[in-house]
Design an enzyme around this catalytic site. Structure first.
Site, PDB file in Angstrom:
ATOM      1  N   HIS A  31      -7.962   2.184   5.187  1.00  0.00           N
ATOM      2  CA  HIS A  31      -9.318   2.432   5.665  1.00  0.00           C
ATOM      3  C   HIS A  31     -10.045   1.094   5.783  1.00  0.00           C
ATOM      4  O   HIS A  31      -9.474   0.032   5.545  1.00  0.00           O
ATOM      5  CB  HIS A  31     -10.028   3.413   4.726  1.00  0.00           C
TER       6      HIS A  31
ATOM      7  N   THR B  26       0.837  -1.191   0.000  1.00  0.00           N
ATOM      8  CA  THR B  26       0.000   0.000   0.000  1.00  0.00           C
ATOM      9  C   THR B  26       0.872   1.240   0.000  1.00  0.00           C
ATOM     10  O   THR B  26       2.022   1.205   0.436  1.00  0.00           O
ATOM     11  CB  THR B  26      -0.946   0.023   1.220  1.00  0.00           C
ATOM     12  N   ARG B  27       0.331   2.329  -0.494  1.00  0.00           N
ATOM     13  CA  ARG B  27       1.012   3.607  -0.329  1.00  0.00           C
ATOM     14  C   ARG B  27       0.037   4.622   0.236  1.00  0.00           C
ATOM     15  O   ARG B  27       0.279   5.810   0.211  1.00  0.00           O
ATOM     16  CB  ARG B  27       1.619   4.074  -1.654  1.00  0.00           C
TER      17      ARG B  27
ATOM     18  N   ARG C  98      -7.834  -3.865  -7.570  1.00  0.00           N
ATOM     19  CA  ARG C  98      -8.124  -3.188  -8.831  1.00  0.00           C
ATOM     20  C   ARG C  98      -7.216  -1.974  -8.954  1.00  0.00           C
ATOM     21  O   ARG C  98      -6.822  -1.380  -7.959  1.00  0.00           O
ATOM     22  CB  ARG C  98      -9.593  -2.746  -8.843  1.00  0.00           C
TER      23      ARG C  98
ATOM     24  N   HIS D  56      -9.825  -1.681   2.944  1.00  0.00           N
ATOM     25  CA  HIS D  56      -8.578  -2.446   2.835  1.00  0.00           C
ATOM     26  C   HIS D  56      -8.323  -3.300   4.064  1.00  0.00           C
ATOM     27  O   HIS D  56      -7.742  -4.375   3.974  1.00  0.00           O
ATOM     28  CB  HIS D  56      -7.407  -1.517   2.529  1.00  0.00           C
TER      29      HIS D  56
END
Ligand SMILES: [Zn+2]
Length: 354
Positions: free
Chosen positions: A169, A164-165, A258, A172
């Site tokens: 929330h 992740t970057r 996605r 996720h």
């Protein structure tokens, strides 16, 4: 003989670190023309191993084949050296087209390779030291070998990694936990290297991850690390790179969402998932887990996706990134179905400091 030295920019410093710490295995140095050509054309190194994005060192430094050049980080720390095996010209436009799928200068990854120039030096590196990072990252920093040893000590066999970057929330959090349901452990592995302007600062993100780990994830099933690499925003090709890096860190599975690693509208929603259909997963050594976009649904009374929720759009909570940023900027928490209050509060504070 005069001593040659080169100060790397921030992006090349990140590449040096990933090569040097083993995260970019099988790479042992900056790539030359034979590797570059086959990576662009076939997503493989000259030796035939999967590798999706060229890792090259562009510089105008005067030098010759056979020279050894001392390398410093962008912050001036002595890192080690490169032995020059080749000096060559890269066709940045061809790289953009074949690797990024666009020659548009507005694409952040393409803009970065255009800005670097085309003269490259290639050769193996020797590592004396790795670059320094802020304390927020160093307290979580482990090399791939150290993470592997940690996973082994925990007795984990099936380990799913999450790239992740952004702050995590609820959507996720849900998909990482859905993946964890069928694995022994979850490896949350945020990227701390150079991202694009407007991305949330990495130290703020680290505080968001840490509060989630503390309050909402089981301590003995989740490991938080940091990945000191840059973003290329190369969409599908970068999803493959992210998977290879996580394999090197000891993960067996990798979450691909996605629009993974995309920017703007350059890639189709499922491109980063579909590219794995062209890859021999056994040879790659890590299995992608494909996830749909997830959201809170009022009728389901929980987090769900198109795969699991039969309800209409109006039953689903959707907030655009812009809307969320606006709320946080105004000191307002998004609904707790969207974001944990603890995470929202950290982001609200960060906006205030701005
Ligand atoms: Zn529903």
């Amino acid at each position: 003989m005069t001593e040659l030295s080169l100060t790397l920019d921030e992006r090349h410093t990140a590449d040096f670190e990933m090569i040097g710490n083993g995260g970019f295995a099988p790479l042992t140095g900056f790539q030359g023309s034979a590797d570059w050509e086959r990576v662009c054309a076939e997503m493989r190194t000259a030796d035939g191993e999967y590798w999706p994005i060229p890792i090259t060192l562009a510089t105008e430094l005067e030098c010759e084949v056979g020279d050894t050049i001392a390398l410093c980080s962008d912050e001036g720390k002595a890192l080690g050296r490169i032995r020059v095996e080749e000096i060559w010209e890269r066709d940045a436009r061809s790289e953009a087209e074949r690797v990024y799928g666009t020659t548009d200068e507005a694409h952040p990854g393409v803009a970065a390779i255009y800005a670097e120039g085309s003269r490259c030096i290639a050769g193996p590196i020797e590592v004396d030291a790795l670059p320094d990072h802020e304390e927020a990252f160093m307290r979580r920093y482990k090399t791939p070998a150290e993470h592997k040893a940690d996973f082994e000590a925990r007795g984990w066999k099936k380990i799913v990694a999450f790239q992740t970057r952004n702050p995590i929330h609820r959507a996720h959090e849900y998909l990482t936990k859905a993946a964890l349901e069928t694995c022994d452990g979850l490896f949350i592995h945020p990227l701390i290297g150079k991202t694009k302007a407007g991305d949330i600062p990495a130290d703020v993100r680290m505080r968001c991850y840490e509060v989630l780990m503390e309050k909402y994830y089981p301590e003995d099933r989740v490991v938080l690390g940091v990945k000191p690499a840059k973003m290329h925003y190369a969409g599908p090709r970068e999803a493959v790179l992210h998977a290879i890096v996580r394999r090197n860190y000891g993960a067996t599975h990798f979450i691909v969402g996605r629009d993974h690693a995309g920017a703007g509208d350059y890639y189709g929603t499922y491109d980063a998932q579909q590219i794995f259909e062209t890859i021999d997963i056994d040879e790659l050594g890590i299995e992608p887990l494909m996830f749909e976009h997830t959201f809170w649904c009022n009728k389901c009374e929980g987090l769900a996706s198109n795969k699991t929720c039969p309800h209409e759009k109006e039953d689903r909570l959707f907030l655009s990134g812009t809307a969320v940023r606006e709320m946080l900027g105004n000191g307002q928490r998004p609904p707790h179905e969207f974001s944990r209050d603890e995470v929202a509060d950290i982001l609200i504070d960060a906006y205030k400091e701005d």
